[in-house]
Write a protein that holds these residues in place. Structure first.
Motif, PDB file in Angstrom:
ATOM      1  N   ASN A  49       7.242  -7.221  26.586  1.00 20.52           N
ATOM      2  CA  ASN A  49       8.389  -6.875  27.324  1.00 20.52           C
ATOM      3  C   ASN A  49       9.618  -7.641  27.754  1.00 20.52           C
ATOM      4  O   ASN A  49      10.763  -7.434  27.634  1.00 20.52           O
TER       5      ASN A  49
ATOM      6  N   ILE B 120      11.305  -0.156  21.484  1.00 20.59           N
ATOM      7  CA  ILE B 120      10.492   0.489  22.667  1.00 20.59           C
ATOM      8  C   ILE B 120      11.299   0.222  24.050  1.00 20.59           C
ATOM      9  O   ILE B 120      11.797  -0.785  24.128  1.00 20.59           O
ATOM     10  N   ASP B 121      11.545   1.077  24.695  1.00 21.52           N
ATOM     11  CA  ASP B 121      12.532   1.062  25.965  1.00 21.52           C
ATOM     12  C   ASP B 121      11.735   0.143  26.846  1.00 21.52           C
ATOM     13  O   ASP B 121      10.363   0.312  27.141  1.00 21.52           O
TER      14      ASP B 121
ATOM     15  N   SER C 290      11.435  -0.217  30.020  1.00 18.17           N
ATOM     16  CA  SER C 290      10.799   0.765  31.050  1.00 18.17           C
ATOM     17  C   SER C 290       9.583   1.346  30.775  1.00 18.17           C
ATOM     18  O   SER C 290       8.591   1.785  31.675  1.00 18.17           O
ATOM     19  N   LYS C 291       9.039   1.392  29.646  1.00 18.68           N
ATOM     20  CA  LYS C 291       8.106   2.154  28.982  1.00 18.68           C
ATOM     21  C   LYS C 291       6.801   1.381  28.862  1.00 18.68           C
ATOM     22  O   LYS C 291       5.556   1.775  28.778  1.00 18.68           O
ATOM     23  N   TYR C 292       6.927  -0.242  28.999  1.00 16.47           N
ATOM     24  CA  TYR C 292       5.884  -1.040  28.719  1.00 16.47           C
ATOM     25  C   TYR C 292       4.977  -1.036  29.873  1.00 16.47           C
ATOM     26  O   TYR C 292       3.661  -0.953  29.539  1.00 16.47           O
TER      27      TYR C 292
ATOM     28  N   ILE D 255       4.165   1.626  31.499  1.00 17.79           N
ATOM     29  CA  ILE D 255       3.221   3.125  31.224  1.00 17.79           C
ATOM     30  C   ILE D 255       2.383   2.849  30.256  1.00 17.79           C
ATOM     31  O   ILE D 255       1.272   3.416  30.177  1.00 17.79           O
ATOM     32  N   ILE D 256       2.634   1.883  29.134  1.00 19.73           N
ATOM     33  CA  ILE D 256       1.699   1.582  28.233  1.00 19.73           C
ATOM     34  C   ILE D 256       0.618   0.849  28.600  1.00 19.73           C
ATOM     35  O   ILE D 256      -0.748   1.008  28.186  1.00 19.73           O
TER      36      ILE D 256
ATOM     37  N   GLU E 113      14.830   2.868  36.332  1.00 23.82           N
ATOM     38  CA  GLU E 113      16.031   2.968  35.563  1.00 23.82           C
ATOM     39  C   GLU E 113      16.987   3.506  36.678  1.00 23.82           C
ATOM     40  O   GLU E 113      18.166   3.800  36.266  1.00 23.82           O
TER      41      GLU E 113
END
Length: 809
Positions: free
Chosen positions: A424, A433-434, A436-438, A440-441, A508
């Motif tokens: 990240n 990959i955005d 901000s999605k890390y 969530i992953i 975000e």
């Protein structure tokens, strides 16, 4: 493996003082050995004069041979070897002469044929040894006999058979109404089971007096099956208790024979063999009965499969090399990624608002995972100190994890966390990959690991963790177990991690801090609900007082939020006052109630009489460190441009996490000491159908508990509110309060009158004997009269009850 080491690993920790004192008996044998060596030395000195002439002849011959060698003037290797051979031969001849002198002149002990003859011939040191053996044998006899009598009185196997007959009758008539048809029905049945007002010990947990058809077939069968498991385990523990003590007597007497050259073991073992705990075959019959019952009703006639499930697995020789290898691999891969991720995070420009939020979010994850990793250190300390934490947390005795296995799961999560952070922060913009999605992953991976339905990666342990976490949702409704409030207390210390969860919805966008007090107060609210439940069940003032502790915690969180959004002097002063009260309140409760320390009349200054750890300074250090870490919130008062509030908050949260780790160590140790005082080693499993015994249990049994005053007599309003509240005596079965200074060692003066001599009049050798003898007699007297042993506790540990009370086991 030496017997002493095996003895220490196989004893039931809660019954430790009821086993043979093998270490103390070895100490007495060393005294016997020293006395014997002293006598032999004096005998050799008194009978050494006749051997002077013989020794002088040998010495002169040796010198002549040595001079003959030196006359040649040889200094070669062969001459040196020959000289060495002459020295050795001289030493051997001398030793042989002394041995022959001892064998001919020293009086040999005659062969003993009876115990009376043995006691007439032994010296005072040996007599002390045999007196100690008598005391140990009497102690073991009483404890074993009382446990057997308890099992016979309760007639547990017949009760289980009656329960199963009722289950089969209901199954034959209306089985369809009891079967679980779908997941929704199963969840409803489980909730009904845990919400039942009948508690363990009443033996009517999920039954209804008005409509027995509400009992669900599968749940009732599962409860009976679990009760059979626990009964078998209790009988198995008694069997091992008998075997281990018998082997202890055999081993220590063999050592005695070797030291004194007598046949004492042959004589005294006859007395041991004729004792009740050796001759009795009750345990063997009970085990056979339980096995037959389980084979017939749960395994369809397969005896080998039933025995495999019933008997405890032998983990003594089990190794964990592969687990530790994997843990080392995970941590070795994770730490470099963590260091690199921190370096990348420090180098990020903070203009973009998403990065500070990500750093705070990952800080919360890191704090929680660090606690899970450090908890393995707690498990190691408990294991090395022989603290039975597996029984306290009610782990499955057949599939529980060793600390070397447990650490594997948090190590995997730590590895994933470190690499998600690294990717990240390292690939900030050059990734598909955005950023901000890390997180969530990361959540998806952790949830997939915990809820993995495959029976890999310690499936039973993961299921236990999920079930315990889910029980928090029912706080205030479900009955409170040790693991429930323990888990909630841990979450109270991880409130920082809870507050960072708000960032998931606003990485975000602009975040609102209104969720901070709500999320931070959730664990404390769980504890408030649990405390209300315990207060309602037991009507004890201590639980009512405990509400103030968590109420002040919630109030402090709210005032901290007010000071955060409006840093005025008034808000600052109010927050400091409330936080100070909360910290001092919590500190006193930690030390006084959770740890049972600060006992003014304790034999251990400002601690308590029974301690699980050998070194007293550990407790004093823990008290000081607990207070310092409780006051770590004062770092938030520092106003410094180079010391941000976010960094101070993380340091305070880390301090609280470390304090909780330390709190866990002594809290579990205190619970273990309480179990040892009450000899609790067996779990109580409530039965699904009412029995005649459960209907005869009166509220008066609860008077056996030496606890705080009831709320029903606390004030006028409480009398009106609780006057008609019917107490179940089993409600106190899971009541968790500090250990009293009323253990068996405190009853010495009730059994023995004060002697005319001072304690200083005892010499070192006799003091230990009197100490052991007094404690043993005190234990026996307490078991005779039931002093300090509640009926629910006695039932749980197969201990006897008072004559006027009936069993609720």
């Amino acid at each position: 493996m030496k017997f002493e080491k095996r003895f220490q690993t196989e004893v039931v920790p809660e019954w430790k003082i009821k086993y043979i004192d093998y270490k103390g008996l070895k100490k007495k044998l060393r005294n016997v050995q020293r006395e014997k060596l002293t006598r032999d030395k004096e005998f050799m000195q008194n009978n050494n004069e006749p051997s002077i002439n013989g020794d002088s002849e040998i010495l002169s011959q040796h010198n002549e041979k040595r001079n003959s060698v030196q006359s040649f003037g040889m200094n070669s290797v062969a001459d040196s070897v020959q000289d060495f051979i002459h020295k050795v031969s001289y030493a051997l001849v001398t030793l042989q002469r002394h041995q022959s002198l001892s064998s001919y002149n020293k009086p040999r002990p005659s062969k003993i044929t009876s115990l009376e003859t043995l006691m007439d011939q032994v010296d005072p040191k040996e007599r002390l040894f045999f007196t100690a053996l008598d005391v140990e044998l009497e102690k073991i006899e009483h404890f074993y006999k009382r446990n057997i009598q308890e099992i016979k009185t309760t007639n547990r196997m017949n009760l289980l058979a009656q329960q199963y007959e009722k289950l089969k009758e209901m199954s034959d008539t209306k089985k369809q109404s009891f079967e679980v048809r779908n997941t929704k029905a199963f969840v409803k049945q489980s909730i009904d089971y845990f919400m039942s007002p009948n508690k363990p010990g009443s033996t009517s947990t999920i039954s209804s007096d008005t409509d027995e058809q509400q009992i669900y077939y599968k749940i009732a069968k599962k409860i009976i099956k679990k009760a059979v498991f626990e009964f078998y385990r209790g009988a198995e523990l008694l069997k091992k208790y008998r075997v281990l003590n018998y082997n202890g007597f055999s081993k220590i007497l063999k050592k005695y024979d070797k030291i004194t050259e007598r046949n004492g073991s042959q004589i005294y073992m006859q007395k041991v063999t004729n004792s009740y705990f050796v001759k009795s075959d009750v345990i063997k019959k009970l085990l056979k009965e339980a096995e037959d019952f389980y084979v017939e009703n749960f395994e369809g006639g397969s005896r080998s499969q039933a025995i495999q499930k019933l008997r405890m697995p032998n983990k003594d020789n089990k190794t964990y090399y592969h687990s530790m290898l994997r843990v080392g691999l995970y941590l070795g891969l994770a730490l470099p990624a963590l260091i690199r991720a921190i370096m990348e995070a420090m180098a990020i420009e903070k203009e973009n608002a998403i990065w500070p939020k990500l750093i705070e979010l990952y800080s919360g994850f890191l704090l929680a995972v660090a606690f899970l990793l450090l908890f393995s250190v707690n498990m190691y300390i408990w294991t090395m100190s022989h603290i039975n934490y597996k029984f306290i947390f009610e782990f499955d005795t057949r599939s529980n994890l060793d600390f070397r296995q447990y650490i594997e799961i948090p190590a995997i999560i730590f590895l994933i966390l470190c690499y998600v952070m690294f990717f990240n922060f390292h690939f900030q913009e050059n990734t598909f990959i955005d950023p901000s999605k890390y997180p969530i992953i990361l959540i998806i991976i952790i949830v997939a690991i915990l809820f993995n339905p495959l029976r890999t990666l310690y499936y039973n342990a993961r299921r236990w963790f999920i079930f315990t976490a889910t029980r928090l949702i029912g706080s205030g409704i479900l009955r409170v177990e040790f693991r429930d409030f323990f888990f909630a207390d841990i979450l109270v210390s991880l409130s920082y991690s809870m507050t960072t969860l708000r960032l998931f919805g606003c990485l975000e966008s602009k975040c609102s801090d209104k969720l901070i007090p709500a999320l931070g107060s959730i664990p404390a609210i769980f504890r408030v609900l649990q405390t209300c439940k315990r207060c309602w069940d037991t009507l004890q003032v201590n639980h009512f007082i405990n509400l103030g502790k968590y109420g002040s915690t919630i109030f402090a969180i709210v005032m901290s939020y007010r000071y955060r959004i409006a840093s005025t002097s008034i808000n600052r002063a109010l927050w400091v006052i409330v936080q100070s009260i909360s910290s001092i309140y919590s500190f006193i409760w930690d030390v006084k109630m959770d740890w049972s320390l600060f006992k003014l009349h304790s034999t251990n200054y400002l601690l308590r009489d029974e301690l699980g750890f050998e070194h007293h300074w550990l407790y004093y250090c823990a008290i000081i460190i607990n207070f310092i870490l409780r006051m770590s919130w004062t770092l938030l008062l520092i106003n410094n441009e180079n010391f941000s509030r976010e960094a101070a908050s993380f340091i305070v949260a880390s301090s609280e996490m470390i304090r909780r780790i330390q709190w866990c160590i002594i809290r579990v140790e205190n619970e273990h000491v309480n179990n040892c005082v009450q000899f609790r080693a067996i779990k109580e499993v409530p039965l699904p159908f009412p029995t005649e015994e459960s209907e005869n249990i009166e509220v008066a049994i609860a008077a056996d508990y030496d606890r705080a005053s009831s709320l029903a007599s606390f004030s006028s309003w409480s009398r009106k509110l609780f006057s008609r509240r019917k107490l179940n005596p089993a409600d106190n079965w899971r009541d968790f309060e500090p250990t009293k200074n009323t253990s068996e060692y405190m009853y010495v003066n009730e059994i023995y009158e004060e002697s005319d001599d001072d304690d200083d009049s005892y010499d070192e050798e006799n003091d230990y004997d009197k100490y052991r003898e007094r404690n043993t007699m005190v234990s026996l007297a307490r078991m005779e009269g039931g002093h300090g042993l509640s009926n629910a506790y006695a039932s749980r540990s197969f201990l006897p009850l008072n004559e006027n009370n009936r069993s609720i086991y």
